[in-house]
Design a protein around this motif. Sequence first.
Motif, PDB file in Angstrom:
ATOM      1  N   HIS A 192      18.608  -4.047  12.210  1.00 58.49           N
ATOM      2  CA  HIS A 192      18.248  -2.728  11.683  1.00 58.49           C
ATOM      3  C   HIS A 192      16.804  -2.733  11.187  1.00 58.49           C
ATOM      4  N   ILE A 193      16.420  -3.809  10.520  1.00 59.31           N
ATOM      5  CA  ILE A 193      15.032  -3.924  10.062  1.00 59.31           C
ATOM      6  C   ILE A 193      14.091  -3.938  11.260  1.00 59.31           C
ATOM      7  N   ALA A 194      14.495  -4.649  12.311  1.00 61.82           N
ATOM      8  CA  ALA A 194      13.661  -4.721  13.508  1.00 61.82           C
ATOM      9  C   ALA A 194      13.444  -3.335  14.111  1.00 61.82           C
ATOM     10  N   SER A 195      14.482  -2.541  14.171  1.00 61.65           N
ATOM     11  CA  SER A 195      14.351  -1.183  14.738  1.00 61.65           C
ATOM     12  C   SER A 195      13.410  -0.327  13.899  1.00 61.65           C
ATOM     13  N   ALA A 196      13.547  -0.428  12.568  1.00 63.69           N
ATOM     14  CA  ALA A 196      12.686   0.368  11.687  1.00 63.69           C
ATOM     15  C   ALA A 196      11.229  -0.057  11.818  1.00 63.69           C
ATOM     16  N   LYS A 197      10.983  -1.350  11.922  1.00 60.87           N
ATOM     17  CA  LYS A 197       9.606  -1.830  12.042  1.00 60.87           C
ATOM     18  C   LYS A 197       9.004  -1.476  13.400  1.00 60.87           C
ATOM     19  N   GLN A 198       9.813  -1.557  14.432  1.00 62.41           N
ATOM     20  CA  GLN A 198       9.314  -1.189  15.756  1.00 62.41           C
ATOM     21  C   GLN A 198       8.903   0.276  15.779  1.00 62.41           C
ATOM     22  N   ALA A 199       9.714   1.132  15.111  1.00 66.06           N
ATOM     23  CA  ALA A 199       9.351   2.549  15.027  1.00 66.06           C
ATOM     24  C   ALA A 199       8.052   2.724  14.241  1.00 66.06           C
ATOM     25  N   PHE A 200       7.869   1.944  13.204  1.00 66.37           N
ATOM     26  CA  PHE A 200       6.638   2.046  12.409  1.00 66.37           C
ATOM     27  C   PHE A 200       5.417   1.697  13.252  1.00 66.37           C
ATOM     28  N   LEU A 201       5.527   0.684  14.094  1.00 66.35           N
ATOM     29  CA  LEU A 201       4.386   0.261  14.909  1.00 66.35           C
ATOM     30  C   LEU A 201       4.042   1.267  15.993  1.00 66.35           C
ATOM     31  N   SER A 226      -8.085   4.676   2.161  1.00 66.94           N
ATOM     32  CA  SER A 226      -9.119   4.120   3.030  1.00 66.94           C
ATOM     33  C   SER A 226      -8.628   2.867   3.749  1.00 66.94           C
ATOM     34  N   LEU A 227      -7.847   2.032   3.074  1.00 70.73           N
ATOM     35  CA  LEU A 227      -7.340   0.819   3.706  1.00 70.73           C
ATOM     36  C   LEU A 227      -6.278   1.156   4.755  1.00 70.73           C
ATOM     37  N   ILE A 228      -5.432   2.135   4.458  1.00 71.41           N
ATOM     38  CA  ILE A 228      -4.377   2.506   5.404  1.00 71.41           C
ATOM     39  C   ILE A 228      -4.964   3.082   6.686  1.00 71.41           C
ATOM     40  N   CYS A 240       0.824  -1.220   0.000  1.00 71.22           N
ATOM     41  CA  CYS A 240       0.000   0.000   0.000  1.00 71.22           C
ATOM     42  C   CYS A 240       0.850   1.259   0.000  1.00 71.22           C
ATOM     43  N   SER A 241       2.069   1.169   0.486  1.00 65.48           N
ATOM     44  CA  SER A 241       2.928   2.355   0.540  1.00 65.48           C
ATOM     45  C   SER A 241       3.840   2.484  -0.665  1.00 65.48           C
ATOM     46  N   THR A 242       3.859   1.496  -1.571  1.00 63.90           N
ATOM     47  CA  THR A 242       4.795   1.549  -2.699  1.00 63.90           C
ATOM     48  C   THR A 242       4.145   1.336  -4.057  1.00 63.90           C
ATOM     49  N   HIS A 243       2.906   0.814  -4.111  1.00 66.07           N
ATOM     50  CA  HIS A 243       2.317   0.423  -5.387  1.00 66.07           C
ATOM     51  C   HIS A 243       1.568   1.562  -6.059  1.00 66.07           C
ATOM     52  N   ASN A 244       1.730   1.648  -7.369  1.00 66.69           N
ATOM     53  CA  ASN A 244       0.979   2.605  -8.170  1.00 66.69           C
ATOM     54  C   ASN A 244       0.061   1.820  -9.099  1.00 66.69           C
ATOM     55  N   PRO A 245      -1.256   1.762  -8.828  1.00 63.35           N
ATOM     56  CA  PRO A 245      -2.167   0.956  -9.656  1.00 63.35           C
ATOM     57  C   PRO A 245      -2.342   1.516 -11.068  1.00 63.35           C
ATOM     58  N   ASP A 246      -1.974   2.772 -11.277  1.00 66.55           N
ATOM     59  CA  ASP A 246      -2.097   3.346 -12.623  1.00 66.55           C
ATOM     60  C   ASP A 246      -1.041   2.788 -13.571  1.00 66.55           C
ATOM     61  N   ASP A 293       4.283   8.138   9.082  1.00 66.58           N
ATOM     62  CA  ASP A 293       4.008   9.198   8.109  1.00 66.58           C
ATOM     63  C   ASP A 293       5.153   9.359   7.114  1.00 66.58           C
ATOM     64  N   GLU A 294       6.389   9.182   7.584  1.00 65.66           N
ATOM     65  CA  GLU A 294       7.533   9.324   6.694  1.00 65.66           C
ATOM     66  C   GLU A 294       7.519   8.263   5.594  1.00 65.66           C
ATOM     67  N   ILE A 295       7.106   7.050   5.939  1.00 64.83           N
ATOM     68  CA  ILE A 295       7.048   5.981   4.939  1.00 64.83           C
ATOM     69  C   ILE A 295       5.891   6.193   3.972  1.00 64.83           C
ATOM     70  N   TYR A 296       4.724   6.521   4.512  1.00 60.16           N
ATOM     71  CA  TYR A 296       3.555   6.709   3.656  1.00 60.16           C
ATOM     72  C   TYR A 296       3.685   7.946   2.771  1.00 60.16           C
ATOM     73  N   ALA A 297       4.345   8.982   3.283  1.00 64.70           N
ATOM     74  CA  ALA A 297       4.414  10.239   2.536  1.00 64.70           C
ATOM     75  C   ALA A 297       5.278  10.147   1.288  1.00 64.70           C
ATOM     76  N   LYS A 298       6.178   9.176   1.233  1.00 67.46           N
ATOM     77  CA  LYS A 298       7.126   9.113   0.129  1.00 67.46           C
ATOM     78  C   LYS A 298       6.469   8.754  -1.191  1.00 67.46           C
ATOM     79  N   GLN A 299       5.562   7.762  -1.176  1.00 66.53           N
ATOM     80  CA  GLN A 299       5.066   7.256  -2.454  1.00 66.53           C
ATOM     81  C   GLN A 299       3.666   6.665  -2.382  1.00 66.53           C
ATOM     82  N   LYS A 300       2.960   6.870  -1.311  1.00 69.37           N
ATOM     83  CA  LYS A 300       1.624   6.291  -1.167  1.00 69.37           C
ATOM     84  C   LYS A 300       0.681   6.841  -2.222  1.00 69.37           C
TER      85      LYS A 300
END
Length: 931
Positions: free
Chosen positions: A831-840, A860-862, A808-814, A847-854
């Motif tokens: 490192h992945i664990a730290s990034a995911k823990q911050a996301f949760l 509505s799903l997010i 949902c944060s990277t796909h462009n259906p168009d 917001d930083e992840i979603y803002a890049k390319q959502k």
Amino acid sequence: MSSSSYSTSATHATEQEERKNQLRSLSSIKQKHPEAFRNRTVISEIPNRQTTPDRKVPSHEVAFGSTYDGRTPHKPGMHILIKDEGVFDSDIKRWVRNEFKENVLRNYPILEFVRSVWNYAPDDIPGDGYVIPGNLRSWYLKSGRYVKSGLENERYSEYAGEASASHCFQALFRDLARIVQEKREEQDAAAAEALRASRFPGVMRFLQDRPLVGKGAKLKPDFGYAALPERSEDPIAWEPLGLFGELKKTDKGVDRPPEVDIPICLSELLKKPKPAKKATHPSPPSASSKGKKRAEPDTPLEQGPSSKQLKSGHIGSTNSSSASHRRLKPKGKATRKVNRKVQRAGDVISTPASKVERSSSQVSQTAAVSATADPAQQGQSLDSELEEIIMKIESREKSIKNLTGHEVQAAKYLNELLSHGARNYATGFLVENTKISLWYADRLGIMKSVQFDFLEEPHYLLLMVAAISSADDAALGFCPLIVDVPRDHIGYAGAKLRIPDARDVNNGNIDTIELDLDADGEREILTAYGTVGRGTTVVPVTTSGRTRDLFGSDKLVVKMSWQPVNRREEGHIRHIRRTLANSDNQVARDALEFIVDLKCSVALQMDNPALDFPRVCMDMPMPNDELRDFRMLALREYLPLDFIDTVEELVQVFRDVITGHNWAWVIANVLHRDISVSNVMFHRRDGRVIGVLCDWDLAETREFLGEDDLTCVDEEELQSVNRMKLKGQRRQPAGPSEMETNEVRYVATQDDDSVDVTDVIARRRRAKYRTGTGPFMALELLGSSDKTPTHLHRHDLESFFWVLTWFCSTHNPDTHTSRRVGEWMHPKLSHIASAKQAFLSNEKARDEIYAKQKHSEYDSLISGGLDRLRSAFNAVRLKIDVVKHQRNELMRALIDDNSEWIEECRESMTMELRALERLVSFRKFMQYLTL
């Protein structure tokens, strides 16, 4: 005696006592369960280098970032190299060093290499009277010397640089290949014509002046053995390239070398090899090593241990029925067409009289003593045997060397060849000034031959040229099961993929079938990037004639991979489909359409003649736990998630695959364990989407996974904690305990997925490894806990959440394209664990992840279902922290032997674990997954 000396002595005595205890423990296990150790050594029961906790991490691994963390064999994928600006050569070199750091065999005999790999023997060379022309010798020696214009002998400037040496070597190669062909025609015109029709129609070409097409980094070797026209404007692709060649020439030219022909004496190839010298791993030049004479051309190989160690019954002897390694070697002129038998656990290989000198007489004497000695003597002999094994393993650990600079060049080109098209192995050569080494790579590792000086030993050069120029497609590593490929290797028009001894979805034998290759249009052959491992290749095919009657007219793909012998994806799929189809639960039967549709499959052992696989007749160690089967699965073709059009379709696909995943676990007792964005696929039927869960490579059954009872602490783990308390040292991960090793009571119930009891121990240990793809693994599996958590159903549910979030944060259906979440693609799991823990837990990080390319399609799903799932998995994270704290308390109570405290800790943990399972279940996940 000083206090420090006393402390040192006491520590040494303690270590010696621990070593004796370890040997006694292994001895006891072997005596109690002889069936689990029959025809194998205990090497597989000792943590290997990937799982040894206190190993010293190489400097390149620190820079590159290790995902092993000293506990699991999880390896970084190609995706960690991808950057927005592309992939650079430096990235690939770091990748290659990490990929091959434990899988390199050096100093393999040249004649053995040519026989086993290129299927060619010295007396196959026709005629005699070959020479290296004096003008080419002079040209090559002068190459690399640069003389400025205007000075005397201006013509020397045309020989400047490696490019000139490369052109000269290309001319020399072609000249020798032409003469070999002419002499063959003089000897037997009919045989020469037959060879011309069957050989790979390649010519050695200089590649630096023409484009080379491939994926990943823009790599380009100096030479390629290609079957394309000479026109420089025509690009060459990695896929049809026969082999690579790389040349490294210094600027030390020779002033006016004499233009004298060098005669090539073929009798040199038939001489008896000189006494073997100790072969060592290459190392950077040093003052002490300069001027030393190189090893003889036919020096036996070495991988870590010395040649003497490799002769022992435990490190690759051919005459010991208890060896867990096998060594096979062609006999005389015999090539790899014969002598293909691979030693597996339980096999006994008879050693020819001529090969007896390669084995150790001490092993035979030890076996004889063991058969007649009393029990006490047997125990002593076993302890000595195990001590010797441990010492040899430690010796191997210390002698592992990283690839040198030039070796990395060769290894990265082997890696590229194996990452394009359908290949079983790849080959090439590396020229360093006047010395040449031959290179080979397959899914178990790479091998480098002894170097030879092609001006001092031109007979080896002639053998190399004759072998390459006579090789057919299979001898160059192309998959021999793809037949009728066009002679020019441009496209696959008319080609077929042969599946020998195929078995249908019900495990019935349907004999050999042929499917039509369909890789010339929008469909293409896709190969996983990398060398060591499964090497999955997906080949698009269609049906016709008999296969259409068997499988219908749908487009199919054949998934080809080199799987460990005890990993049977097709067995899991058959078991799931059969169990769901026969279930009394209608909902479970309906879930069958969400499981990948298997049409047929086959598993071929490495020694199957249809594979024409060189490694089976090479004189090298082959551990049983590294043996792989070549597996082919014909499956219905599905669409990747990128082709989803709307958020409603996305939700439906995920509801389907999660339903199929759940019933596979509840009814068939199989857990997927590798949920990723590439394994969730779909197809369309009657205007609606149907999700399908694919790629069951890493699936495991409930019996081998076991229960995640954190209230139980095994003796080994407790001893580790106790040592930490006594010595004040940092706790280290425990190795396999006696409790774990004794669990060999599993009885297979699947007729096509039976398990050899000798593999049960290793399989149980592998089931405890962290599995999955880093960006989508559950947070608990990414953690730094010394005890690897059991992979549970809720971990796969969490992986579905991470896949959905990623998409949902990277796909462009168009445009039907996706990008990536860079924060979740680090090579180090922590490192992945730290990034995911911050996301949760952190709104800003989300917001930083979603803002890049959502894309707005997924808003509505997010904000709805995904956020509810995020909150639930954050609660899981917090609850796991509580359980970890309680487990630490339990271990302290066990060390203090406080029975009341122990019981209280276990009751509290049981209550928390039950609450943890209720936080996110299949039903709750489906309730949350709505718009």
